[in-house]
Design a protein around this motif. Structure first.
Motif, PDB file in Angstrom:
ATOM      1  N   ASN A   1     -26.067   8.365  -0.103  1.00  0.00           N
ATOM      2  CA  ASN A   1     -26.760   9.350   0.732  1.00  0.00           C
ATOM      3  C   ASN A   1     -28.102   8.841   1.247  1.00  0.00           C
ATOM      4  O   ASN A   1     -28.520   9.189   2.357  1.00  0.00           O
ATOM      5  CB  ASN A   1     -26.952  10.649  -0.042  1.00  0.00           C
TER       6      ASN A   1
ATOM      7  N   THR B   1     -32.693  12.279  -3.673  1.00  0.00           N
ATOM      8  CA  THR B   1     -32.498  11.376  -2.543  1.00  0.00           C
ATOM      9  C   THR B   1     -33.394  11.764  -1.366  1.00  0.00           C
ATOM     10  O   THR B   1     -33.932  10.892  -0.671  1.00  0.00           O
ATOM     11  CB  THR B   1     -31.024  11.373  -2.113  1.00  0.00           C
TER      12      THR B   1
ATOM     13  N   GLN C   1     -22.996   7.376  -4.035  1.00  0.00           N
ATOM     14  CA  GLN C   1     -22.802   8.349  -2.961  1.00  0.00           C
ATOM     15  C   GLN C   1     -23.340   7.842  -1.628  1.00  0.00           C
ATOM     16  O   GLN C   1     -22.913   8.303  -0.567  1.00  0.00           O
ATOM     17  CB  GLN C   1     -23.490   9.667  -3.325  1.00  0.00           C
TER      18      GLN C   1
ATOM     19  N   PRO D   1     -30.967  15.018   6.877  1.00  0.00           N
ATOM     20  CA  PRO D   1     -29.947  14.033   6.496  1.00  0.00           C
ATOM     21  C   PRO D   1     -28.690  14.087   7.351  1.00  0.00           C
ATOM     22  O   PRO D   1     -28.042  13.054   7.571  1.00  0.00           O
ATOM     23  CB  PRO D   1     -29.640  14.411   5.032  1.00  0.00           C
ATOM     24  N   SER D   2     -28.330  15.275   7.833  1.00  0.00           N
ATOM     25  CA  SER D   2     -27.118  15.368   8.657  1.00  0.00           C
ATOM     26  C   SER D   2     -27.295  14.668   9.996  1.00  0.00           C
ATOM     27  O   SER D   2     -26.309  14.325  10.665  1.00  0.00           O
ATOM     28  CB  SER D   2     -26.730  16.837   8.873  1.00  0.00           C
TER      29      SER D   2
ATOM     30  N   GLU E   1     -29.021  11.862   9.995  1.00  0.00           N
ATOM     31  CA  GLU E   1     -29.278  10.499   9.521  1.00  0.00           C
ATOM     32  C   GLU E   1     -30.699  10.063   9.855  1.00  0.00           C
ATOM     33  O   GLU E   1     -30.938   8.956  10.342  1.00  0.00           O
ATOM     34  CB  GLU E   1     -28.238   9.524  10.084  1.00  0.00           C
TER      35      GLU E   1
END
Length: 292
Positions: free
Chosen positions: A53, A26, A51, A243-244, A246
């Motif tokens: 993600n 991802t 998911q 990713p945390s 976004e």
């Protein structure tokens, strides 16, 4: 067979898949989409993983979706109404969330369930230079739909001694789909992610991967001519953090090693398809001369 659902002169349709988790699948989908978009290519990222993600990593809240992959596969809502803007990431997103789990079950009740994704994407695919599909980790109906819809598969691998273990089922599935549903399908590229440069292990496994895909025993399979990307996606804390927040790596840390690696990968992808376009053009000219 699913011949000519998409045409190569319209766009490159690529599934990015590996049934093993934690290999950078991802992360590669989101950041390759963003890096290709930065080269002024029009990019659509399809999140087909329950998911969600890739959706979150693109800056879209998967918990607040009004429309997504479920509606794409099971309802007749225009595809253009489902696609959203990934903001400063620079690409378009067809988002997904846990509703895709229900979609996979409900697809079992439909005729031609393996090719629904390709038919639904067809009206918009030609508007993009690249359509990237983030596949689930399983080899169920959603992944089969992705493989039936695309030209090419990219396989992210972690340079670990177990990297090639468990791949046989995925490779068999790709080959089976290419023979029964989509004769354009091929495993086109393998990239190494979470790469620890300078270690003997990474170098040894890289050699093992290259040797495996260079074996002559792969003749007449859908992975007989695989491009091994020279770009390495190094293990990088900024890539892990993005990713945390976004965000793609280019939004989060544009000057990081992770951003540099995905820029290099995007350049290599563009070069790969520029070369392939010349091959396709030559083949088309040969066919036209033979038919004349």
């Amino acid at each position: 067979k699913n011949i000519g659902v998409f045409h190569r002169n319209m766009s490159r349709i690529i599934a990015i898949t590996n049934q093993k988790g934690g290999v950078g699948k991802t992360t590669t989908c989101v950041n390759l989409a963003a890096s290709l978009a930065a080269t002024r290519r029009k990019v659509l990222l399809v999140d087909l993983d329950p998911q969600g993600n890739a959706t979150m990593g693109s800056g879209v809240n998967k918990h607040e979706l009004e429309l997504g992959g479920y509606h794409l596969l099971l309802e007749e809502i225009p595809v253009a109404d489902i696609i959203v803007d990934a903001g400063t990431a620079g690409f378009k997103l067809l988002p997904g969330n846990s509703d895709l789990t229900a979609a996979e079950v409900q697809l079992m009740q439909l005729d031609e369930r393996e090719t629904r994704l390709g038919r639904r994407l067809q009206p918009v695919a030609g508007q993009y230079d690249y359509v990237l599909i983030d596949c689930p980790q399983s080899l169920g109906n959603l992944t089969i739909n992705a493989l039936s819809a695309v030209d090419d598969v990219f396989l992210p691998l972690q340079p670990h001694y177990l990297a090639l273990h468990g791949l046989s089922k995925l490779l068999q599935t790709i080959d089976l789909v290419s023979k029964r549903l989509n004769d354009r399908l091929r495993l086109a590229g393998v990239m190494l992610c979470l790469y620890e440069s300078g270690t003997r292990l990474a170098a040894e496994v890289s050699g093992d991967v290259e040797a495996f895909f260079r074996e002559s025993t792969h003749v007449d399979t859908a992975w007989q001519d695989v491009h091994l990307f020279e770009s390495r996606i190094r293990r990088n804390i900024r890539l892990a953090e993005a990713p945390s927040f976004e965000q793609s790596i280019f939004q989060y840390a544009a000057q990081s090693a992770g951003a540099d690696d995905y820029r290099a990968l995007a350049d290599e992808v563009v070069s790969l398809y520029a070369s392939q376009a010349e091959v396709d053009r030559d083949r088309q000219q040969i066919v036209m001369r033979q038919a004349a």
